[in-house]
Design a protein around this motif. Sequence first.
Motif, short mmCIF file in Angstrom:
data_model
loop_
_atom_site.label_atom_id
_atom_site.label_comp_id
_atom_site.label_asym_id
_atom_site.label_seq_id
_atom_site.Cartn_x
_atom_site.Cartn_y
_atom_site.Cartn_z
N GLY A 81 -2.67 19.55 -52.64
CA GLY A 81 -1.52 20.27 -52.11
C GLY A 81 -0.67 20.97 -53.16
O GLY A 81 0.15 21.82 -52.82
N ARG A 82 -0.89 20.66 -54.42
CA ARG A 82 -0.09 21.26 -55.50
C ARG A 82 -0.72 20.91 -56.83
O ARG A 82 -1.67 20.13 -56.89
CB ARG A 82 1.36 20.76 -55.47
N VAL A 83 -0.17 21.46 -57.90
CA VAL A 83 -0.54 21.06 -59.25
C VAL A 83 0.73 21.03 -60.08
O VAL A 83 1.54 21.95 -60.04
CB VAL A 83 -1.59 22.02 -59.87
N ASP A 84 0.94 19.94 -60.81
CA ASP A 84 2.15 19.77 -61.62
C ASP A 84 1.89 19.97 -63.10
O ASP A 84 2.78 20.41 -63.84
CB ASP A 84 2.73 18.35 -61.41
N VAL A 85 0.69 19.62 -63.54
CA VAL A 85 0.36 19.65 -64.96
C VAL A 85 -1.01 20.28 -65.15
O VAL A 85 -1.97 19.93 -64.44
CB VAL A 85 0.35 18.23 -65.57
N LEU A 86 -1.10 21.20 -66.09
CA LEU A 86 -2.39 21.78 -66.48
C LEU A 86 -2.57 21.59 -67.98
O LEU A 86 -1.71 21.98 -68.77
CB LEU A 86 -2.42 23.28 -66.15
N VAL A 87 -3.70 20.98 -68.36
CA VAL A 87 -4.03 20.81 -69.77
C VAL A 87 -5.33 21.57 -70.04
O VAL A 87 -6.35 21.32 -69.39
CB VAL A 87 -4.22 19.32 -70.13
N ASN A 88 -5.27 22.50 -70.98
CA ASN A 88 -6.46 23.29 -71.34
C ASN A 88 -7.01 22.82 -72.68
O ASN A 88 -6.33 22.90 -73.70
CB ASN A 88 -6.09 24.78 -71.43
N ALA A 89 -8.23 22.31 -72.66
CA ALA A 89 -8.81 21.74 -73.88
C ALA A 89 -10.22 22.24 -74.15
O ALA A 89 -10.90 21.70 -75.04
CB ALA A 89 -8.83 20.21 -73.77
N ALA A 90 -10.68 23.26 -73.44
CA ALA A 90 -12.08 23.68 -73.57
C ALA A 90 -12.33 24.41 -74.88
O ALA A 90 -11.58 25.32 -75.25
CB ALA A 90 -12.47 24.58 -72.40
N PHE A 91 -13.37 23.99 -75.59
CA PHE A 91 -13.87 24.71 -76.76
C PHE A 91 -15.24 24.15 -77.12
O PHE A 91 -15.40 22.94 -77.19
CB PHE A 91 -12.93 24.58 -77.97
N PRO A 92 -16.22 25.02 -77.33
CA PRO A 92 -17.56 24.53 -77.68
C PRO A 92 -17.61 24.06 -79.12
O PRO A 92 -16.74 24.40 -79.93
CB PRO A 92 -18.45 25.76 -77.47
N GLY A 93 -18.62 23.30 -79.45
CA GLY A 93 -18.80 22.83 -80.82
C GLY A 93 -19.05 23.98 -81.78
O GLY A 93 -19.59 25.02 -81.41
N SER A 94 -18.65 23.78 -83.03
CA SER A 94 -18.85 24.80 -84.05
C SER A 94 -19.89 24.31 -85.05
O SER A 94 -19.93 23.13 -85.39
CB SER A 94 -17.53 25.09 -84.78
#
Length: 262
Positions: A81-94
Amino acid sequence: MMLDGKIAVITGAGPGLGWTLAVLMAREGADVAVAARSADTLEAIAGAVRAEGREALPVPTDVSDPDQVRRLADTVVERFGRVDVLVNAAFPGSHRRNVLDMDDAYLEQWRKAVEIAAYGTLLACRHFAPHMVAAGAGSIVNLTSMSSRAGYAGRSDYAAGKAAVHLLSHCLADELGPSGVRVNCVAPGWIASDVLDDWMRARAEAEHTTFEAIRARDTAAMALRRIATEEDVARAVVFLASDQAAATTGATLDVNGGQLFT
């Protein structure tokens, strides 16, 4: 609990920090949706969240694909019904390659890595933030890195991707602030892990010394004389996601044991 009753989304939820963060958020009272490309990993993380007594929603997603990210946002809002928190952590290996050593195939890999970090974060914010704006509240926390401020040889893809997220977060904080939505970053340094240990062992072999000597030398350069853990980083994310940081936006919280002061 710091996130009591919140709905949290984690993109790039992998078996390391993503898992730790999802479990900690659940312990702090949040229901958690997790997104990444590996369905098996997401199911395992979801099981750990449910073991804490909270709801979990695993959604396999390529964050660089606009249609998949739009579907992710729709799926989360339909379920909770909603979203309160968004955490973006995507990154491929180097794979640590100097720019002058990159062939055409690696140049394409470089482009995709930066796209996942920068464009993937942009897409997630683009499709989740409107729900926060409509509610007049929300918190976005983007995982950047010590490398977003200090580049190192062989890590230009990582540095460029994280630096892009860093300044994107500043722009979004300015754009979304009037609607009550906060945007901040957590910038880890080295995180204690088997991967870090393997890198230290490789350096020890190259320098004809011991793992213990390399680790001692590295930690001596940190003010706290210790390497941060996944939980250290996750707790910083939870703080910025919570109402305890209600007046904080456009900020970056460094979690590097004092390896780099900013």
